[in-house]
Write an enzyme that holds these catalytic residues in place. Sequence first.
Site, PDB file in Angstrom:
ATOM      1  N   GLN A  72       0.816  -1.177  -0.032  1.00 57.01           N
ATOM      2  CA  GLN A  72       0.085  -0.118  -0.132  1.00 57.01           C
ATOM      3  C   GLN A  72       0.836   1.205  -0.118  1.00 57.01           C
ATOM      4  O   GLN A  72       1.705   1.333   0.849  1.00 57.01           O
ATOM      5  CB  GLN A  72      -0.921   0.183   1.041  1.00 57.01           C
ATOM      6  CG  GLN A  72      -1.939   1.197   1.114  1.00 57.01           C
ATOM      7  CD  GLN A  72      -2.723   1.337   2.386  1.00 57.01           C
ATOM      8  OE1 GLN A  72      -2.272   1.979   3.240  1.00 57.01           O
ATOM      9  NE2 GLN A  72      -4.087   0.854   2.254  1.00 57.01           N
ATOM     10  N   CYS A 102      -6.467   7.257   5.264  1.00 58.99           N
ATOM     11  CA  CYS A 102      -5.695   7.666   6.508  1.00 58.99           C
ATOM     12  C   CYS A 102      -5.985   8.850   6.913  1.00 58.99           C
ATOM     13  O   CYS A 102      -6.282   9.946   6.145  1.00 58.99           O
ATOM     14  CB  CYS A 102      -4.333   7.533   6.239  1.00 58.99           C
ATOM     15  SG  CYS A 102      -3.422   8.146   7.785  1.00 58.99           S
ATOM     16  N   ASN A 204     -15.054  -2.623   6.321  1.00 59.26           N
ATOM     17  CA  ASN A 204     -14.063  -2.368   7.450  1.00 59.26           C
ATOM     18  C   ASN A 204     -14.772  -1.502   8.296  1.00 59.26           C
ATOM     19  O   ASN A 204     -15.152  -0.198   8.029  1.00 59.26           O
ATOM     20  CB  ASN A 204     -12.745  -1.708   6.740  1.00 59.26           C
ATOM     21  CG  ASN A 204     -11.696  -1.303   7.800  1.00 59.26           C
ATOM     22  OD1 ASN A 204     -11.155  -0.405   7.767  1.00 59.26           O
ATOM     23  ND2 ASN A 204     -11.457  -2.082   8.725  1.00 59.26           N
ATOM     24  N   GLY A 228      -8.727  -4.570  11.303  1.00 60.92           N
ATOM     25  CA  GLY A 228      -7.893  -3.782  11.819  1.00 60.92           C
ATOM     26  C   GLY A 228      -7.442  -3.946  13.186  1.00 60.92           C
ATOM     27  O   GLY A 228      -6.885  -4.820  13.761  1.00 60.92           O
TER      28      GLY A 228
END
Length: 331
Positions: A72, A102, A204, A228
């Site tokens: 990534q 992010c 997610n 995560g």
Amino acid sequence: MVKIENIEVGEFPLLLAPMEDVSDPPFRAVCKENGADLMYTEFISSEGLIRNAAKSVQKLDIYDYERPIGIQIFGDKIESMREAAAIAEGAQPELIDINYGCPVKKVACKGAGAGILLDIPKMQKMTEEIVKQVSLPVTVKTRLGWDDSTIRIVEVAKRLQDVGIKALTIHGRTRKQMYKGVADWTKIAEVKNHPDIHIPIFGNGDIDSPQKALEYKNEYGVDGIMIGRASIGYPWIFKEIKHYMATGETLPPPTMAERVDVAKRHLQFSLEWKSERQGIYEMRRHYTNYFRGIPNFKPYRTQLVESEDPQFLFDLLDEIGHKFEDTFMMA
């Protein structure tokens, strides 16, 4: 069987999220052992790669037992991202993933990560250039939007699919939410169920138990789930989810011997892959979850996160194994 282009990733794949200072080779090793189907490197700065910065280049390290794996990358400059993608391809992963999710200020407020959600045409153009640059499949991880007023995730998904991405992972929060509040999976389902979307859509956010994983699979219809924070110090979550989905039964928690064994191997790999000091430091975030729920454990936790002596840490882990050997078997 879910495929990312020609890469088979399982009937309902469980993905390990790319987490900074977490999803390194030592951690990925223990997650793979416990059933992670597809993993990603920590996110890697495009500027760091093209400048050959040691920390960024080290993150390109991948091992055959990790496959399939994605590298990534993140950045705010299209040309730098294109060059970085070419460098990443040279490390021979199975795919290249772009970080558009992010939320951290030093990334997002510079127009990288979730920051690019404020400029969707640029997001589309950057993605298109990366897809053109590499021969590997390109995937994307993103958020719903910058804030509630900028959620255009269905449009984003269609535009990114149009320029050639092969899978999309959506974190069900906006950038403004950071990691607070509840992830909105209804928006993820809107993308998955849209008639124009034909690439795999992975969800997610907030998956922290086998029961919730199955519930969200059934309710929202995603092709797979990315995990995560719930995996930090608890790589067994992948195995537990798979077992529950297959049988409807909940696996017993790992024994103290299993916890100590995995923690020791994780620590050893961290020491080998990083410098001793960095390996010890970055391992500290995992200990709390490795030994969560043990009564009267605080003195040991304090020593684990304060010691800088590798041998002391290994000896302490052995001591923990002996002292609490029956704790989880009685739970």
